[in-house]
Design a protein around this motif. Structure first.
Motif, PDB file in Angstrom:
ATOM      1  N   GLU A  62     -44.242 -24.765  52.076  1.00 28.86           N
ATOM      2  CA  GLU A  62     -42.912 -24.970  52.664  1.00 28.86           C
ATOM      3  C   GLU A  62     -42.229 -23.639  52.940  1.00 28.86           C
ATOM      4  O   GLU A  62     -41.579 -23.455  53.970  1.00 28.86           O
ATOM      5  CB  GLU A  62     -42.043 -25.819  51.733  1.00 28.86           C
ATOM      6  CG  GLU A  62     -42.470 -27.257  51.649  1.00 28.86           C
ATOM      7  CD  GLU A  62     -41.735 -28.022  50.563  1.00 28.86           C
ATOM      8  OE1 GLU A  62     -41.000 -27.404  49.758  1.00 28.86           O
ATOM      9  OE2 GLU A  62     -41.888 -29.264  50.524  1.00 28.86           O
ATOM     10  N   THR A  63     -42.375 -22.696  52.025  1.00 27.97           N
ATOM     11  CA  THR A  63     -41.771 -21.375  52.193  1.00 27.97           C
ATOM     12  C   THR A  63     -42.389 -20.645  53.388  1.00 27.97           C
ATOM     13  O   THR A  63     -41.667 -20.064  54.194  1.00 27.97           O
ATOM     14  CB  THR A  63     -41.929 -20.531  50.911  1.00 27.97           C
ATOM     15  OG1 THR A  63     -41.357 -21.257  49.813  1.00 27.97           O
ATOM     16  CG2 THR A  63     -41.256 -19.176  51.056  1.00 27.97           C
ATOM     17  N   LEU A  64     -43.697 -20.691  53.506  1.00 32.78           N
ATOM     18  CA  LEU A  64     -44.362 -20.039  54.633  1.00 32.78           C
ATOM     19  C   LEU A  64     -43.910 -20.641  55.959  1.00 32.78           C
ATOM     20  O   LEU A  64     -43.639 -19.924  56.915  1.00 32.78           O
ATOM     21  CB  LEU A  64     -45.884 -20.136  54.494  1.00 32.78           C
ATOM     22  CG  LEU A  64     -46.498 -19.340  53.350  1.00 32.78           C
ATOM     23  CD1 LEU A  64     -47.984 -19.641  53.211  1.00 32.78           C
ATOM     24  CD2 LEU A  64     -46.249 -17.855  53.521  1.00 32.78           C
ATOM     25  N   ARG A  65     -43.814 -21.970  56.009  1.00 34.89           N
ATOM     26  CA  ARG A  65     -43.330 -22.623  57.254  1.00 34.89           C
ATOM     27  C   ARG A  65     -41.910 -22.206  57.583  1.00 34.89           C
ATOM     28  O   ARG A  65     -41.564 -21.975  58.726  1.00 34.89           O
ATOM     29  CB  ARG A  65     -43.437 -24.141  57.114  1.00 34.89           C
ATOM     30  CG  ARG A  65     -44.840 -24.663  57.330  1.00 34.89           C
ATOM     31  CD  ARG A  65     -44.873 -26.159  57.538  1.00 34.89           C
ATOM     32  NE  ARG A  65     -44.397 -26.915  56.398  1.00 34.89           N
ATOM     33  CZ  ARG A  65     -45.148 -27.311  55.377  1.00 34.89           C
ATOM     34  NH1 ARG A  65     -46.431 -27.025  55.352  1.00 34.89           N
ATOM     35  NH2 ARG A  65     -44.634 -28.001  54.381  1.00 34.89           N
ATOM     36  N   GLU A  66     -41.072 -22.112  56.552  1.00 39.69           N
ATOM     37  CA  GLU A  66     -39.687 -21.703  56.779  1.00 39.69           C
ATOM     38  C   GLU A  66     -39.612 -20.274  57.297  1.00 39.69           C
ATOM     39  O   GLU A  66     -38.839 -19.957  58.200  1.00 39.69           O
ATOM     40  CB  GLU A  66     -38.882 -21.863  55.482  1.00 39.69           C
ATOM     41  CG  GLU A  66     -37.406 -21.752  55.693  1.00 39.69           C
ATOM     42  CD  GLU A  66     -36.590 -22.131  54.471  1.00 39.69           C
ATOM     43  OE1 GLU A  66     -35.374 -21.875  54.502  1.00 39.69           O
ATOM     44  OE2 GLU A  66     -37.138 -22.679  53.492  1.00 39.69           O
ATOM     45  N   LEU A  67     -40.425 -19.390  56.742  1.00 36.64           N
ATOM     46  CA  LEU A  67     -40.458 -18.002  57.204  1.00 36.64           C
ATOM     47  C   LEU A  67     -40.949 -17.928  58.643  1.00 36.64           C
ATOM     48  O   LEU A  67     -40.427 -17.152  59.439  1.00 36.64           O
ATOM     49  CB  LEU A  67     -41.351 -17.153  56.295  1.00 36.64           C
ATOM     50  CG  LEU A  67     -40.823 -16.882  54.894  1.00 36.64           C
ATOM     51  CD1 LEU A  67     -41.909 -16.263  54.023  1.00 36.64           C
ATOM     52  CD2 LEU A  67     -39.588 -16.007  54.935  1.00 36.64           C
TER      53      LEU A  67
END
Length: 70
Positions: A62-67
């Motif tokens: 989720e963090t990678l997608r948000e970045l």
């Protein structure tokens, strides 16, 4: 944001205001620790591998997608 195949460095991520905000929100207990500042040359790929022992895979994804959306 172009994470360059997760080869972007921690220093580059932390210098981007939006990315720093995402990381601070998702990992508030780590973001300001001295070890993070000293790990500036580390790639995101390496950080993800190290963090996988402590952070659920779903949170990392989720963090990678948000970045990437920055």
């Amino acid at each position: 944001m172009d994470l360059r195949g997760n080869q972007i460095t921690i220093r580059e991520l932390l210098s981007h205001p939006g990315a720093r905000q995402v990381l601070a929100r998702r990992f508030p207990h780590v973001i300001d620790r001295p070890i993070v500042a000293h790990s500036g040359a580390m790639t995101l790929e390496r950080a993800v591998k190290l963090g996988a022992a402590y952070v659920p895979k779903k949170v990392i994804q989720e963090t990678l997608r948000e970045l990437e959306r920055l």
